[in-house]
Each structure stands twice: as C-alpha cells, then as structure tokens.
Write a protein that holds these residues in place. Sequence first.
Motif, PDB file in Angstrom:
ATOM      1  N   THR A 135       0.844  -1.194   0.000  1.00  0.00           N
ATOM      2  CA  THR A 135       0.000   0.000   0.000  1.00  0.00           C
ATOM      3  C   THR A 135       0.880   1.246   0.000  1.00  0.00           C
ATOM      4  O   THR A 135       1.988   1.245   0.534  1.00  0.00           O
ATOM      5  CB  THR A 135      -0.941   0.032   1.217  1.00  0.00           C
ATOM      6  OG1 THR A 135      -0.173  -0.029   2.418  1.00  0.00           O
ATOM      7  CG2 THR A 135      -1.918  -1.120   1.201  1.00  0.00           C
ATOM      8  N   PHE A 136       0.353   2.303  -0.574  1.00  0.00           N
ATOM      9  CA  PHE A 136       1.074   3.562  -0.725  1.00  0.00           C
ATOM     10  C   PHE A 136       1.231   4.266   0.615  1.00  0.00           C
ATOM     11  O   PHE A 136       0.292   4.353   1.398  1.00  0.00           O
ATOM     12  CB  PHE A 136       0.313   4.461  -1.704  1.00  0.00           C
ATOM     13  CG  PHE A 136       0.952   5.794  -1.933  1.00  0.00           C
ATOM     14  CD1 PHE A 136       2.147   5.904  -2.633  1.00  0.00           C
ATOM     15  CD2 PHE A 136       0.353   6.944  -1.456  1.00  0.00           C
ATOM     16  CE1 PHE A 136       2.729   7.140  -2.852  1.00  0.00           C
ATOM     17  CE2 PHE A 136       0.931   8.179  -1.671  1.00  0.00           C
ATOM     18  CZ  PHE A 136       2.111   8.279  -2.368  1.00  0.00           C
ATOM     19  N   LEU A 137       2.454   4.769   0.874  1.00  0.00           N
ATOM     20  CA  LEU A 137       2.710   5.567   2.069  1.00  0.00           C
ATOM     21  C   LEU A 137       2.810   7.049   1.710  1.00  0.00           C
ATOM     22  O   LEU A 137       2.029   7.863   2.174  1.00  0.00           O
ATOM     23  CB  LEU A 137       3.999   5.130   2.758  1.00  0.00           C
ATOM     24  CG  LEU A 137       3.978   3.778   3.453  1.00  0.00           C
ATOM     25  CD1 LEU A 137       5.355   3.428   3.990  1.00  0.00           C
ATOM     26  CD2 LEU A 137       2.969   3.794   4.586  1.00  0.00           C
ATOM     27  N   TYR A 138       3.815   7.407   0.877  1.00  0.00           N
ATOM     28  CA  TYR A 138       4.040   8.806   0.506  1.00  0.00           C
ATOM     29  C   TYR A 138       5.091   8.876  -0.589  1.00  0.00           C
ATOM     30  O   TYR A 138       5.771   7.910  -0.887  1.00  0.00           O
ATOM     31  CB  TYR A 138       4.483   9.645   1.719  1.00  0.00           C
ATOM     32  CG  TYR A 138       5.643   9.052   2.491  1.00  0.00           C
ATOM     33  CD1 TYR A 138       6.968   9.257   2.091  1.00  0.00           C
ATOM     34  CD2 TYR A 138       5.415   8.268   3.622  1.00  0.00           C
ATOM     35  CE1 TYR A 138       8.021   8.708   2.795  1.00  0.00           C
ATOM     36  CE2 TYR A 138       6.465   7.710   4.325  1.00  0.00           C
ATOM     37  CZ  TYR A 138       7.770   7.947   3.920  1.00  0.00           C
ATOM     38  OH  TYR A 138       8.823   7.394   4.603  1.00  0.00           O
ATOM     39  N   ARG A 139       5.218  10.065  -1.174  1.00  0.00           N
ATOM     40  CA  ARG A 139       6.295  10.303  -2.152  1.00  0.00           C
ATOM     41  C   ARG A 139       7.564  10.649  -1.393  1.00  0.00           C
ATOM     42  O   ARG A 139       7.517  11.396  -0.426  1.00  0.00           O
ATOM     43  CB  ARG A 139       5.923  11.419  -3.112  1.00  0.00           C
ATOM     44  CG  ARG A 139       4.788  11.009  -4.034  1.00  0.00           C
ATOM     45  CD  ARG A 139       4.533  12.065  -5.096  1.00  0.00           C
ATOM     46  NE  ARG A 139       3.324  11.780  -5.827  1.00  0.00           N
ATOM     47  CZ  ARG A 139       3.292  11.123  -6.978  1.00  0.00           C
ATOM     48  NH1 ARG A 139       4.405  10.708  -7.544  1.00  0.00           N
ATOM     49  NH2 ARG A 139       2.147  10.901  -7.592  1.00  0.00           N
TER      50      ARG A 139
END
Length: 65
Positions: free
Chosen positions: A60-64
């Motif tokens: 899952t995506f956390l951050y850039r």
Amino acid sequence: MSAPTIIASFEDGPLAGGTQDAEVIEGRPPKTLDVPADDGTTCRYCLEGWMQSGKSARYTFLYRV
C-alpha cells in the motif's frame, strides 16, 4: 545465481494496479519499497500485511519520497 524475488503488487496510490519484481530479504518480502513513478518522483510503498504466501505480496502507498 540471482537472488530470489517476489512480485510486488501495488494496491493503491500513484502506481495502483502495477507490479514490480522485488528481491526477497531473509526469506520474506521487503517491508518497504521505493519505486520510481512516471512523473520522475519516487513512491514509498509498505507491505500490506505480514502474513502473505506464494510468489507475490501486496503493498500500500505511504508517501512520495
């Protein structure tokens, strides 16, 4: 000889629906992956759950970064 890999599948975020090969660390999928995005940025994804089996793992995506 190459290191074993799994297929990381990205569940959400900028790379949702995409996949990438990831090198297995100590017999497990890596906890996080930094993946280049099409716009030149890098996205950090986290392993969705500790209990995963087979030759793929969901992230899952956390951050850039």
